[in-house]
Design an enzyme around this catalytic site. Structure first.
Site, PDB file in Angstrom:
ATOM      1  N   GLU A  41       8.073   7.849  54.583  1.00 13.04           N
ATOM      2  CA  GLU A  41       8.984   7.095  55.480  1.00 13.04           C
ATOM      3  C   GLU A  41       9.314   8.083  56.671  1.00 13.04           C
ATOM      4  O   GLU A  41       9.956   9.166  56.809  1.00 13.04           O
ATOM      5  CB  GLU A  41      10.463   7.234  54.715  1.00 13.04           C
ATOM      6  CG  GLU A  41      10.479   6.486  53.572  1.00 13.04           C
ATOM      7  CD  GLU A  41      11.444   6.900  52.611  1.00 13.04           C
ATOM      8  OE1 GLU A  41      12.786   6.310  52.890  1.00 13.04           O
ATOM      9  OE2 GLU A  41      11.346   7.276  51.544  1.00 13.04           O
ATOM     10  N   HIS A  97      10.093   1.568  53.829  1.00 10.34           N
ATOM     11  CA  HIS A  97      10.136   1.909  52.721  1.00 10.34           C
ATOM     12  C   HIS A  97       9.032   1.564  51.836  1.00 10.34           C
ATOM     13  O   HIS A  97       9.256   1.065  50.462  1.00 10.34           O
ATOM     14  CB  HIS A  97      11.428   1.649  52.021  1.00 10.34           C
ATOM     15  CG  HIS A  97      11.891   2.508  51.042  1.00 10.34           C
ATOM     16  ND1 HIS A  97      11.417   2.763  49.966  1.00 10.34           N
ATOM     17  CD2 HIS A  97      13.064   3.752  51.340  1.00 10.34           C
ATOM     18  CE1 HIS A  97      11.814   3.971  49.362  1.00 10.34           C
ATOM     19  NE2 HIS A  97      13.018   4.072  49.894  1.00 10.34           N
ATOM     20  N   SER A  98       7.604   1.437  52.471  1.00  8.42           N
ATOM     21  CA  SER A  98       6.541   0.880  51.474  1.00  8.42           C
ATOM     22  C   SER A  98       6.269   2.321  50.433  1.00  8.42           C
ATOM     23  O   SER A  98       6.321   3.434  50.733  1.00  8.42           O
ATOM     24  CB  SER A  98       5.297   0.599  52.343  1.00  8.42           C
ATOM     25  OG  SER A  98       5.484  -0.502  53.039  1.00  8.42           O
ATOM     26  N   TYR A  99       5.604   1.697  49.246  1.00 10.07           N
ATOM     27  CA  TYR A  99       5.268   2.571  48.060  1.00 10.07           C
ATOM     28  C   TYR A  99       4.044   2.620  48.129  1.00 10.07           C
ATOM     29  O   TYR A  99       3.284   1.348  47.694  1.00 10.07           O
ATOM     30  CB  TYR A  99       6.055   2.195  46.740  1.00 10.07           C
ATOM     31  CG  TYR A  99       7.325   2.531  46.473  1.00 10.07           C
ATOM     32  CD1 TYR A  99       7.833   3.581  45.770  1.00 10.07           C
ATOM     33  CD2 TYR A  99       8.281   1.845  47.207  1.00 10.07           C
ATOM     34  CE1 TYR A  99       9.223   3.603  45.558  1.00 10.07           C
ATOM     35  CE2 TYR A  99       9.692   1.959  47.250  1.00 10.07           C
ATOM     36  CZ  TYR A  99      10.143   3.115  46.238  1.00 10.07           C
ATOM     37  OH  TYR A  99      11.599   3.209  46.120  1.00 10.07           O
ATOM     38  N   HIS A 148      20.664   3.977  53.144  1.00  9.76           N
ATOM     39  CA  HIS A 148      19.724   2.824  53.625  1.00  9.76           C
ATOM     40  C   HIS A 148      20.364   1.590  54.054  1.00  9.76           C
ATOM     41  O   HIS A 148      20.230   0.515  53.820  1.00  9.76           O
ATOM     42  CB  HIS A 148      18.663   2.642  52.496  1.00  9.76           C
ATOM     43  CG  HIS A 148      17.600   3.644  52.181  1.00  9.76           C
ATOM     44  ND1 HIS A 148      17.214   4.415  53.031  1.00  9.76           N
ATOM     45  CD2 HIS A 148      16.951   4.001  51.028  1.00  9.76           C
ATOM     46  CE1 HIS A 148      16.250   5.259  52.610  1.00  9.76           C
ATOM     47  NE2 HIS A 148      16.162   4.930  51.221  1.00  9.76           N
ATOM     48  N   ASN A 182      17.875   6.580  54.876  1.00 12.29           N
ATOM     49  CA  ASN A 182      18.398   8.041  54.146  1.00 12.29           C
ATOM     50  C   ASN A 182      19.899   8.072  53.886  1.00 12.29           C
ATOM     51  O   ASN A 182      20.598   7.068  54.010  1.00 12.29           O
ATOM     52  CB  ASN A 182      17.701   8.986  54.802  1.00 12.29           C
ATOM     53  CG  ASN A 182      17.166  10.024  53.728  1.00 12.29           C
ATOM     54  OD1 ASN A 182      18.033  10.401  52.924  1.00 12.29           O
ATOM     55  ND2 ASN A 182      15.966  10.482  53.685  1.00 12.29           N
TER      56      ASN A 182
END
Length: 376
Positions: free
Chosen positions: A337, A205-207, A133, A107
């Site tokens: 996250e 940080h998977s979508y 990040h 972040n």
């Protein structure tokens, strides 16, 4: 924070606890394949963990990236529920951290600056005037050392960030262990040590698109967060320092809510906010539940962390071509996250993120997948 208990999941009433990934009867498999070379000539690999249910998780040593999570829907059809690319080049291009491990600091840090022990440290400002990040070449762009743990159906990845890298103090040794459990959970264990005081905030940080791409936006994904408060932000997405109640606002996701219900009421075109998780027992507690009615897939997120960032892919603009030629457009997927709060090094009232020499940073997150029939 740095001595978190990693006991079994303490979820909401009626939720199943995470099982021991080494339990007898788990049909485990670990496969390895080349994934090309980075622009500077380093070899990238793909490691795939599979269990007896046909669920698989694929991880690269480049960026400790989760490139694929394949799970069944309510009809038993398998599908990939995270965004990703067909080749390494997709990940090495400029792209929004898809699937990546994030560090040293997940972040934002306001102004790319923080003070620690009387010294001011200057970081890259790679998100307007702020640090995001981990900077220009954060953990998401590094080659990690991989130790295969086939008996645990796990991978242990290690990276040593040297003193001064991206402006951070101290030599920081980080390990991330990915474990695929017999009951379809991806458990991520984070550990770090340092020889000099430094901020540390690690996440993945998977979508997620639980329809496996059959639905091109996540408006119908039903989300529930175990959080009565959130951290409001300014126009640069930096926390104001307040811990505000979600009650009576579009941020209230304490009950199952389709994301499309309020998403257009959120400034900035969608959620990109840190939620303050409700306190609970030691160990991992249930932070979030997501249900996609079309597929019947359910994702439960358990964590030891104090916060979770809900991000709804507001900056996806169709310029990225993902796996199987898919164009990743706005709100195509969502991120959950788990983390400490943004800008904590500059916010004294937030839980500390400073790791001291002699301490061990330990946090864990479990992404657990299941299915629900429509009549349940």
């Amino acid at each position: 924070m740095f001595v978190s208990s990693l006991a079994g999941c303490a979820g909401l009433e009626g939720e199943q606890e995470a099982s021991d990934p080494t339990a007898t009867g788990a049909a485990m498999q670990l496969d390895k394949a080349p994934f090309g070379s980075t622009p500077d000539g380093q070899e990238a690999m793909l490691y795939t963990l599979s269990n007896k249910n046909g669920v698989s998780v694929t991880v690269s040593n480049y960026g400790a990236i989760v490139t694929s999570i394949v799970t069944p829907d309510k009809d038993g059809e398998m599908g990939d529920v995270v965004l990703g690319f067909d080749s390494l080049g997709g990940y090495t291009q400029k792209q929004p951290y898809i699937g990546a491990a994030i560090g040293r600091y997940a972040n934002r840090i306001a102004g790319g600056r923080f003070a620690l022990a009387g010294e001011t440290y200057t970081l890259a400002t790679n998100d307007g005037a702020n640090h995001l990040h981990g900077g220009d070449t954060g953990f998401d762009k590094k080659i990690w050392h991989v130790e295969e743990l086939p008996q645990q159906n796990a991978l242990k990845l290690t990276y040593v960030s040297i003193d001064g890298e991206e402006g951070y103090p101290g030599n920081l040794t980080t390990t991330i262990t990915y474990t695929l459990t017999p009951d379809n959970g991806l458990k991520i264990d984070y550990m770090a040590t340092t020889d000099k005081a430094t901020p540390v905030n690690l996440t993945n940080h998977s979508y997620f698109n639980l329809s496996a791409g059959k639905v091109k936006a996540i408006y119908g994904h039903v989300v529930q967060l175990n959080a009565n408060r959130y951290t409001p932000v300014n126009e640069q997405l930096i926390p104001t320092g307040e811990l505000a109640s979600v009650e009576g606002t579009p941020f209230d996701l304490t009950e199952p809510t389709p994301l499309g219900e309020y998403i257009n009421q959120i400034p900035g075109g969608g959620y990109d906010h840190n939620y303050v998780l409700n306190g609970g027992s030691e160990g991992m507690t249930l932070a979030a539940t997501v249900y996609e009615p079309g597929s019947g897939r359910v994702l439960q997120v358990y964590t030891t962390q104090p916060g979770i960032q809900l991000y709804t892919g507001n900056f996806l603009d169709g310029s990225l071509t993902g796996r199987n030629g898919e164009q990743y457009t706005r709100h195509y997927a969502l991120c959950l996250e788990t983390q400490h709060f943004p800008d904590s090094p500059n916010q004294e009232s937030f839980p500390t993120t400073v790791l001291q020499p002699g301490e061990t940073y330990k946090e864990s997150t479990l992404y657990k997948f299941s299915v629900r029939q429509s009549n349940e």
